[in-house]
Scaffold this active site. Structure first.
Site, PDB file in Angstrom:
ATOM      1  CB  SER A  27      -0.873   0.034   1.069  1.00 37.83           C
ATOM      2  OG  SER A  27      -0.128  -0.035   2.454  1.00 37.83           O
ATOM      3  CG  ASN A 114      -2.483  -4.738  13.829  1.00 37.90           C
ATOM      4  OD1 ASN A 114      -2.067  -4.603  12.698  1.00 37.90           O
ATOM      5  ND2 ASN A 114      -2.710  -5.940  14.251  1.00 37.90           N
ATOM      6  CB  THR A 159     -41.998  24.148  -3.745  1.00 34.92           C
ATOM      7  OG1 THR A 159     -43.528  24.829  -4.432  1.00 34.92           O
ATOM      8  CG2 THR A 159     -41.621  25.188  -2.417  1.00 34.92           C
ATOM      9  CG  HIS A 160     -43.484  20.739  -6.140  1.00 30.89           C
ATOM     10  ND1 HIS A 160     -43.617  19.458  -5.761  1.00 30.89           N
ATOM     11  CD2 HIS A 160     -43.962  21.443  -5.032  1.00 30.89           C
ATOM     12  CE1 HIS A 160     -44.000  19.489  -4.596  1.00 30.89           C
ATOM     13  NE2 HIS A 160     -44.550  20.548  -4.078  1.00 30.89           N
ATOM     14  CB  SER A 281     -20.108  24.156 -28.028  1.00 28.77           C
ATOM     15  OG  SER A 281     -20.012  23.575 -29.209  1.00 28.77           O
ATOM     16  CG  ASN A 289     -21.834  24.544 -22.858  1.00 27.58           C
ATOM     17  OD1 ASN A 289     -22.949  25.044 -23.159  1.00 27.58           O
ATOM     18  ND2 ASN A 289     -21.077  24.066 -23.633  1.00 27.58           N
ATOM     19  CD  GLU A 294     -22.673  21.168 -17.546  1.00 32.04           C
ATOM     20  OE1 GLU A 294     -21.954  20.358 -17.957  1.00 32.04           O
ATOM     21  OE2 GLU A 294     -23.423  22.159 -18.044  1.00 32.04           O
ATOM     22  CE1 TYR A 321      -5.169  -3.359   9.719  1.00 31.86           C
ATOM     23  CE2 TYR A 321      -4.233  -5.697   9.494  1.00 31.86           C
ATOM     24  CZ  TYR A 321      -4.385  -4.565   9.156  1.00 31.86           C
ATOM     25  OH  TYR A 321      -3.966  -4.217   7.955  1.00 31.86           O
ATOM     26  CD  GLN A 326      -2.274  -2.490   3.042  1.00 34.90           C
ATOM     27  OE1 GLN A 326      -1.659  -2.482   3.994  1.00 34.90           O
ATOM     28  NE2 GLN A 326      -2.211  -3.146   1.651  1.00 34.90           N
ATOM     29  CE  LYS A 329      -3.715   2.801   5.261  1.00 36.22           C
ATOM     30  NZ  LYS A 329      -4.121   1.979   6.092  1.00 36.22           N
TER      31      LYS A 329
HETATM   32  N1  ARG Z   1      -0.560  -1.419   6.064  1.00 38.51           N
HETATM   33  C1  ARG Z   1      -1.356  -1.735   6.967  1.00 38.51           C
HETATM   34  C2  ARG Z   1      -2.789  -1.327   6.891  1.00 38.51           C
HETATM   35  O1  ARG Z   1      -2.859  -0.237   6.433  1.00 38.51           O
HETATM   36  C3  ARG Z   1      -0.666  -1.445   8.234  1.00 38.51           C
HETATM   37  C4  ARG Z   1      -1.299  -2.553   9.389  1.00 38.51           C
HETATM   38  C5  ARG Z   1      -0.642  -4.002   8.972  1.00 38.51           C
HETATM   39  N2  ARG Z   1      -0.789  -4.947   9.877  1.00 38.51           N
HETATM   40  C6  ARG Z   1      -0.833  -6.357  10.000  1.00 38.51           C
HETATM   41  N3  ARG Z   1      -0.946  -6.928  10.786  1.00 38.51           N
HETATM   42  N4  ARG Z   1      -0.627  -6.511   8.728  1.00 38.51           N
HETATM   43  O2  ARG Z   1      -3.814  -1.830   7.315  1.00 38.51           O
END
Ligand code: ARG
Length: 462
Positions: A27, A114, A159-160, A281, A289, A294, A321, A326, A329
């Site tokens: 990640s 974690n 309204t409407h 356009s 436009n 939009e 966990y 993951q 994010k």
């Molecule tokens: N990159 C992991 C996440 O965002 C970090 C936590 C990883 N923990 C694990 N037990 N593999 O969730």
């Protein structure tokens, strides 16, 4: 140096990670955005370990200096993030070993990725929420500026999507001010809710080291440590709250954008935009436009999508966990980026809008928008019930419609056909500006009300 390219768990594993697993499992391309939070949390954790005499102060100092060097490298773009080391936490730990050697091995005492990831993520969302709060305030300020110039600009309130009653353009704009005010409260509430530090919960059960979680929490700017280590590592409510608040805010902006698109259409012609907010356009030479509006209208789809995705990921996850989380994010980062763009664009769009006042006034007169005012006049002056007055006014509207007249174009004699005992003072109720200014109830659209609201809002938004 022989460990340089090894994962931290290599001693336990007989074969290398599959390439496709590495690709989906890593990640780092996403969570590198957490580097400042990760380093800040690691520094505080290390200071705590040293204060509690869990690690030696010489090692702690080395770790902290090394972390600062890594931060400088990343700041300058001189850091090589490696997919092989999965995420931001292990990339930084690996780099720390490269810079300070074996002392780096003391940093991960009494913690786990974690609790680390959830701490970093909370810190990030705190900053992001504060940024969003500022961006919302800017939109609100621009609404207020535009409203100030339009307290007696009469437009048809709908309204409407049918003409209902006359309102001021200012009062209309300020309805969005109220929505955004609630959005700010939502983000502020979220900041309160997430204000507990998970670091020190370790993998899920806590730790046998004599750590000082209150110290860590306070130094990282949290109110207190979290109270249950299992919940700490598995809670993503704060991310969901952020995405929910973002989705609602984006929905508000989408509604504003849709209004603007309709009001700007050739059928309505109530507002215009500066050319800087329009596109042409490729084939139709006459076109202008409203693309930014939009885009604002559409972007909320991304915010809804991210919220839906995180709710689905979290649904039915057993304790505690799991790697499923993951992907949280990417969802939050993208929700944030999208909302930020939308807010910036909205602030500019509002500045670029101007009211086509004469057409607004003309349109406010269409559709017999003062029929309610006539009914109210009869109630207030002739001792009739509202239902009786309503019926008389409805008949008057039928008459006006049949004769293709505005209510304001009717003569006193014509009006008197529907209620005998009237003098010419009744005719002013058909004036749309008068109608607007009669709405003096709290929160109503009269100029007096709106001006005093603007005063109040100005104090609030400072
Ligand atoms: N990159 C992991 C996440 O965002 C970090 C936590 C990883 N923990 C694990 N037990 N593999 O969730």
């Amino acid at each position: 140096m022989k460990n340089k390219n090894k994962t931290v768990w290599s001693n336990r594993f007989k074969s290398k990670m599959s390439q496709s697993f590495q690709k989906i499992g890593s990640s780092i391309h996403i969570d590198k955005r957490l580097y400042e939070q990760d380093i800040a949390a690691s520094i505080v954790h290390t200071q705590m370990l040293s204060k509690q005499k869990i690690i030696k102060s010489e090692d702690a100092n080395k770790i902290i200096n090394g972390l600062k060097k890594i931060k400088a490298q990343i700041d300058k773009g001189n850091f090589e993030f490696k997919e092989k080391f999965e995420d931001i936490h292990l990339n930084i730990e690996k780099a720390l070993f490269d810079i300070i050697g074996p002392s780096a091995g003391y940093m991960h005492t009494a913690r786990s990725r974690n609790d680390q990831v959830v701490t970093d993520f909370k810190l990030w969302i705190k900053d992001a929420s504060k940024e969003i709060l500022k961006d919302i305030s800017l939109v609100m300020k621009n609404l207020l500026k535009k409203a100030e110039k339009n307290t007696d600009t009469v437009m048809p309130g709908l309204t409407h999507l049918k003409n209902a009653q006359p309102i001021s353009f200012a009062h209309y704009l300020l309805s969005y001010f109220e929505m955004l005010k609630r959005d700010k409260k939502r983000f502020e509430n979220n900041l309160n809710l997430l204000d507990e530090c998970p670091l020190g919960s370790a993998a899920l059960s806590g730790t046998s080291y004599k750590i000082d979680r209150t110290y860590t929490a306070k130094k990282l700017g949290f109110k207190k440590p979290t109270d249950n280590s299992i919940d700490s590592v598995s809670d993503r409510d704060f991310a969901i709250d952020f995405l929910y608040a973002s989705a609602v805010c984006a929905m508000h902006l989408s509604r504003l954008a849709e209004d603007f698109i309709i009001y700007n259409s050739d059928a309505f012609k109530l507002i215009s935009f500066k050319d800087s907010m329009l596109t042409g356009s490729s084939i139709m030479p006459q076109k202008k436009n409203p693309d930014p509006a939009e885009l604002i209208r559409g972007k909320v789809g991304i915010n809804y999508g991210k919220l839906n995705a995180i709710l689905t990921i979290m649904k039915g996850l057993p304790m505690s966990y799991f790697k499923d989380m993951q992907d949280d994010k990417e969802l939050v980062f993208s929700g944030f980026d999208t909302l930020k763009d939308t807010l910036t664009m909205s602030a500019e769009l509002i500045n670029s809008v101007y009211a086509n006042k004469s057409n607004m006034l003309f349109m406010a007169n269409q559709g017999h928008t003062t029929a309610t005012d006539f009914a109210d006049y009869l109630v207030q002056n002739k001792n009739l019930s509202f239902r009786e007055s309503y019926a008389i006014s409805a008949k008057l509207v039928n008459f006006a419609e049949k004769n293709e007249k505005l209510l304001s174009e009717l003569s006193l004699d014509e009006v008197k056909k529907f209620y005998k005992d009237l003098d010419k003072s009744v005719l002013k109720v058909f004036d749309v500006k008068n109608s607007m200014n009669m709405k003096k109830s709290h929160g109503g659209t009269s100029v007096i009300n709106v001006k005093s609201m603007i005063k109040k809002y100005k104090k609030e938004i400072k």
